[in-house]
Structures are given as C-alpha cells and as structure tokens.
Design a protein around this motif. Structure first.
Motif, mmCIF file in Angstrom:
data_model
loop_
_atom_site.group_PDB
_atom_site.id
_atom_site.type_symbol
_atom_site.label_atom_id
_atom_site.label_comp_id
_atom_site.label_asym_id
_atom_site.label_seq_id
_atom_site.Cartn_x
_atom_site.Cartn_y
_atom_site.Cartn_z
ATOM 1 N N VAL A 1 0.857 -1.190 0.000
ATOM 2 C CA VAL A 1 0.000 0.000 0.000
ATOM 3 C C VAL A 1 0.893 1.240 0.000
ATOM 4 O O VAL A 1 1.953 1.248 0.636
ATOM 5 C CB VAL A 1 -0.933 0.015 1.225
ATOM 6 N N GLY A 2 0.473 2.277 -0.696
ATOM 7 C CA GLY A 2 1.287 3.492 -0.734
ATOM 8 C C GLY A 2 0.477 4.701 -1.142
ATOM 9 O O GLY A 2 -0.734 4.628 -1.364
ATOM 10 N N ARG A 3 1.156 5.832 -1.222
ATOM 11 C CA ARG A 3 0.506 7.059 -1.686
ATOM 12 C C ARG A 3 0.557 7.127 -3.201
ATOM 13 O O ARG A 3 1.562 6.761 -3.833
ATOM 14 C CB ARG A 3 1.181 8.309 -1.096
ATOM 15 N N LEU A 4 -0.548 7.574 -3.775
ATOM 16 C CA LEU A 4 -0.661 7.789 -5.213
ATOM 17 C C LEU A 4 -0.688 9.297 -5.437
ATOM 18 O O LEU A 4 -1.632 9.976 -5.041
ATOM 19 C CB LEU A 4 -1.940 7.143 -5.743
ATOM 20 N N PHE A 5 0.350 9.808 -6.070
ATOM 21 C CA PHE A 5 0.484 11.247 -6.289
ATOM 22 C C PHE A 5 0.035 11.611 -7.697
ATOM 23 O O PHE A 5 0.106 10.804 -8.628
ATOM 24 C CB PHE A 5 1.935 11.671 -6.087
ATOM 25 N N PHE A 6 -0.378 12.878 -7.847
ATOM 26 C CA PHE A 6 -0.809 13.364 -9.164
ATOM 27 C C PHE A 6 -0.834 14.881 -9.155
ATOM 28 O O PHE A 6 -0.798 15.524 -8.096
ATOM 29 C CB PHE A 6 -2.195 12.819 -9.531
ATOM 30 N N THR A 7 -0.914 15.442 -10.347
ATOM 31 C CA THR A 7 -1.023 16.887 -10.514
ATOM 32 C C THR A 7 -2.349 17.205 -11.191
ATOM 33 O O THR A 7 -2.697 16.594 -12.209
ATOM 34 C CB THR A 7 0.130 17.434 -11.369
ATOM 35 N N PHE A 8 -3.097 18.152 -10.606
ATOM 36 C CA PHE A 8 -4.363 18.570 -11.178
ATOM 37 C C PHE A 8 -4.129 19.396 -12.444
ATOM 38 O O PHE A 8 -3.025 19.883 -12.706
ATOM 39 C CB PHE A 8 -5.147 19.413 -10.173
ATOM 40 N N SER A 9 -5.204 19.602 -13.198
ATOM 41 C CA SER A 9 -5.079 20.367 -14.436
ATOM 42 C C SER A 9 -4.687 21.816 -14.171
ATOM 43 O O SER A 9 -4.171 22.495 -15.058
ATOM 44 C CB SER A 9 -6.389 20.318 -15.221
ATOM 45 N N ASP A 10 -4.909 22.319 -12.927
ATOM 46 C CA ASP A 10 -4.521 23.697 -12.613
ATOM 47 C C ASP A 10 -3.079 23.796 -12.121
ATOM 48 O O ASP A 10 -2.615 24.875 -11.753
ATOM 49 C CB ASP A 10 -5.472 24.318 -11.591
ATOM 50 N N GLY A 11 -2.363 22.664 -12.088
ATOM 51 C CA GLY A 11 -0.955 22.675 -11.724
ATOM 52 C C GLY A 11 -0.651 22.358 -10.279
ATOM 53 O O GLY A 11 0.523 22.220 -9.913
ATOM 54 N N TYR A 12 -1.680 22.256 -9.433
ATOM 55 C CA TYR A 12 -1.453 21.902 -8.035
ATOM 56 C C TYR A 12 -1.382 20.382 -7.868
ATOM 57 O O TYR A 12 -1.916 19.631 -8.696
ATOM 58 C CB TYR A 12 -2.555 22.481 -7.150
ATOM 59 N N ASP A 13 -0.737 19.960 -6.792
ATOM 60 C CA ASP A 13 -0.508 18.531 -6.568
ATOM 61 C C ASP A 13 -1.470 17.976 -5.525
ATOM 62 O O ASP A 13 -1.839 18.666 -4.566
ATOM 63 C CB ASP A 13 0.930 18.285 -6.079
ATOM 64 N N GLY A 14 -1.842 16.711 -5.684
ATOM 65 C CA GLY A 14 -2.690 16.026 -4.727
ATOM 66 C C GLY A 14 -2.227 14.597 -4.537
ATOM 67 O O GLY A 14 -1.263 14.147 -5.164
ATOM 68 N N SER A 15 -2.922 13.886 -3.667
ATOM 69 C CA SER A 15 -2.577 12.481 -3.473
ATOM 70 C C SER A 15 -3.778 11.693 -2.998
ATOM 71 O O SER A 15 -4.714 12.238 -2.394
ATOM 72 C CB SER A 15 -1.425 12.322 -2.478
ATOM 73 N N CYS A 16 -3.742 10.404 -3.273
ATOM 74 C CA CYS A 16 -4.698 9.423 -2.799
ATOM 75 C C CYS A 16 -3.910 8.245 -2.236
ATOM 76 O O CYS A 16 -2.742 8.385 -1.882
ATOM 77 C CB CYS A 16 -5.606 8.961 -3.938
ATOM 78 N N THR A 17 -4.540 7.092 -2.176
ATOM 79 C CA THR A 17 -3.911 5.858 -1.722
ATOM 80 C C THR A 17 -4.178 4.783 -2.765
ATOM 81 O O THR A 17 -5.241 4.784 -3.402
ATOM 82 C CB THR A 17 -4.483 5.431 -0.353
ATOM 83 N N ALA A 18 -3.240 3.881 -2.971
ATOM 84 C CA ALA A 18 -3.412 2.794 -3.932
ATOM 85 C C ALA A 18 -2.697 1.552 -3.403
ATOM 86 O O ALA A 18 -1.909 1.624 -2.451
ATOM 87 C CB ALA A 18 -2.875 3.185 -5.309
#
Length: 330
Positions: free
Chosen positions: A101-118
């Motif tokens: 299990v770990g963090r799933l990182f991504f960048t939104f279309s507005d350029g800010y970063d977020g994360s979930c879990t996967a």
C-alpha cells in the motif's frame, strides 16, 4: 461536471444524489488514458516527485501551508488481534501491507498537486494497482485532458517523504465509462463505480512492482453486512484530521451499508482526504500483513451518512472486474 482541485479526493464534501445501481440500463464500458509511456516521461515523473513535493501534496493552499512534520511514531512488533476494532491509528505493526500500500500522487489540471492511496494487487503482469476512480479523473468527456490528472505516480510504503521501495510512474489508467457521462462525481460514486485500476511502469532499476514489493489478493464479490474489514490509507494535510500524510493509517471494524448510499460499505474510521482509493481488506492477518481487497475508500459520512465519521468503500464487483481484466492484459 469537471472536478476541481478542491473536490477531487473530496467526494465526501458533495451532497448525496439520487442512487443508481451497477445494473443500470446502459452498458458499462472501460475508459482508458495513457500516462508516462516513454523513458523520458518516466524519468520526468521520478524527478518531479521530490521529498518536499510529496510532503506538500494535497495542501489546499500550498503557498501558505507549512511543511508537514514527519511522523516518528515508534514501530511496534506486537501483533494486534485480527478482530479488534480500530477507529484510526498509525499502522506500526509491519507486514506486507507496509510494502504493497502506498501514496498515489498526481497533478491537477490547474498545476497543483494532490494524493490518494493505492495498492499493488496480484496480477499476471505484476504491475497492477487499484485505487478510486476519482483519484484519476473527474466526470466529463475523457478526450478533454483537463478531466484527468497528470504526473500520476505510485510510491509503495511511502513514509515521511521517502520512497523506500522506489517510485512507479503510471503507464495507463482505467475507469468506468460512467465517469464519461456522469453529471457529478458524487452521483457516479454512490452508484458504485468509483474504482480505478492502473498499470505502472517498472521502477528505475527495471524491476516490476509485484517483484519489488509483492501484492495483495483481490476479489470481486458481493458485500456482506457486518463483515469485519481492515482499511488503510494516507489522509493528508487537507484532511482536517490529525494525520498529515506522513504515515499510513489503519482502521478496522464491521462494515455496513451507508444510510444515504447503500451500495457503499464502511466502518467507523477517522480518515478523510488522501485516504481515497485505500484498500478495504477481508481476511486480513495482522501478523503477515496480507488480506484480500474487496473495496476501495470512496467517501465518508458527509455523503454516505452515519452517526459518526466512517470510511465507506466502493465494493469491487462486475464493473471493477472489467477494469482489472483490461489492465492485466497490458
């Protein structure tokens, strides 16, 4: 509706809408989106997700949000009982869950970063992860790049800004086509379609995910009310809880359908934004850290209902199996 940075991973903040069932009249298909395909794109993702950038992922206003501190809660070799309820605590007991299990990182279309879990799941290609669909995209035309997140990157065993088992850029993502035509993410989520599956690239040294960290079993089966379930996730700085994304959090309890979203099943749990996509496991053995994923965190009590804060999962059924079957052939 195109989801914004503030609503992705925040399905719990949206109002409950009219429910549909996975057996709805129109046929469910699979929507696919490519991620990092070339070696250059994969190297760029590795470089992008620095320790500080990972720590700050999920901050609603990163320009003024302080850097979250590390969580140095001591590890505890004592194995808790498998049927012991837990409303939310840092998982300190080791086992396979700390690598798969770990963090799933991504960048939104507005350029800010977020994360979930996967979570890494057993598959023939040894490169498949499961999470929530809203961690990949918002509703709307999938040809519109702004409905998708970018720089999607999985860090198994994430801890205090580190990549203890390396990082894995996402090669291709799969979601239900219900997200293509849905008018709102909450509507699609409570209808039981908030599952996302992805195939990740090998890490920098060429090892595949399953070979490097192992995997959890996955099953596509009807839920049983009252079944004891263990949930894991990485609630982050936007969560409004004491958790800041530094460590993996655990909850456990008897899962029951949401009063306002009966297709979602959950237990008492103090996790919020960032825990989306985290696994709900049955038959979990705290001594080994292995179990079988039967759902992924979708929302909390604000959307699904309940007298206290709860973590509700989209249970994996026929729609999720379509995604999995497509992914494992890649």
């Amino acid at each position: 509706m195109r989801k914004t940075r503030a609503t992705l991973c925040a399905v719990a903040l949206l109002p409950a809408l009219v429910l549909a069932t996975p057996a709805a009249a129109h046929r469910t298909e699979v929507t696919t989106r490519d991620g990092a395909l070339t070696p250059g794109q994969q190297r760029a993702a590795d470089r992008y997700w620095t320790p500080d950038r990972m720590r700050m992922a999920g901050a609603l206003v990163p320009e003024i949000t302080p850097m979250p501190p590390d969580d140095n809660t001591p590890d505890d070799p004592t194995v808790p009982p498998a049927d012991q309820p837990d409303p939310g605590a840092v998982w300190t007991h080791g086992g396979a869950v700390t690598t798969t299990v770990g963090r799933l990182f991504f960048t939104f279309s507005d350029g800010y970063d977020g994360s979930c879990t996967a979570t890494s799941v057993r598959s023939p290609n040894r490169s498949t992860v499961v999470t929530a669909a809203h961690c990949f995209r918002g509703t709307g035309d999938p040809a519109d790049a702004d409905t998708w997140n970018h720089n999607v990157y999985f860090v198994p065993g994430y801890r205090n800004g580190s990549k203890p088992y390396g990082g894995f850029s996402v090669r291709v993502m799969f979601t239900s086509s219900r997200w293509d035509t849905g008018t709102d993410s909450s509507e699609v989520a409570v209808a039981g379609y908030d599952t996302g599956v992805a195939v990740v690239n090998p890490r920098a040294d060429g090892r595949r995910l399953g070979d490097a960290v192992g995997s959890q079993e996955i099953a596509f089966q009807p839920p049983v009310s009252g079944e004891f379930v263990h949930a894991f996730g990485y609630p982050h700085v936007q969560s409004g809880t004491q958790w800041l994304g530094a460590r993996m959090v655990h909850c456990a309890g008897a899962a029951r359908p949401g009063p306002d979203a009966p297709l979602l099943f959950g237990m008492r749990c103090d996790m919020a934004h960032g825990a989306s996509g985290g696994p709900h496991l049955v038959g979990f053995d705290p001594a080994t850290g292995h179990g079988t994923i039967v759902g992924v965190t979708t929302t909390g009590s604000d959307l699904a209902g309940g007298p206290e804060e709860r973590s509700y999962a989209t249970r994996l059924g026929s729609a999720a199996k379509l995604l999995y079957d497509r992914a494992v052939r890649r």
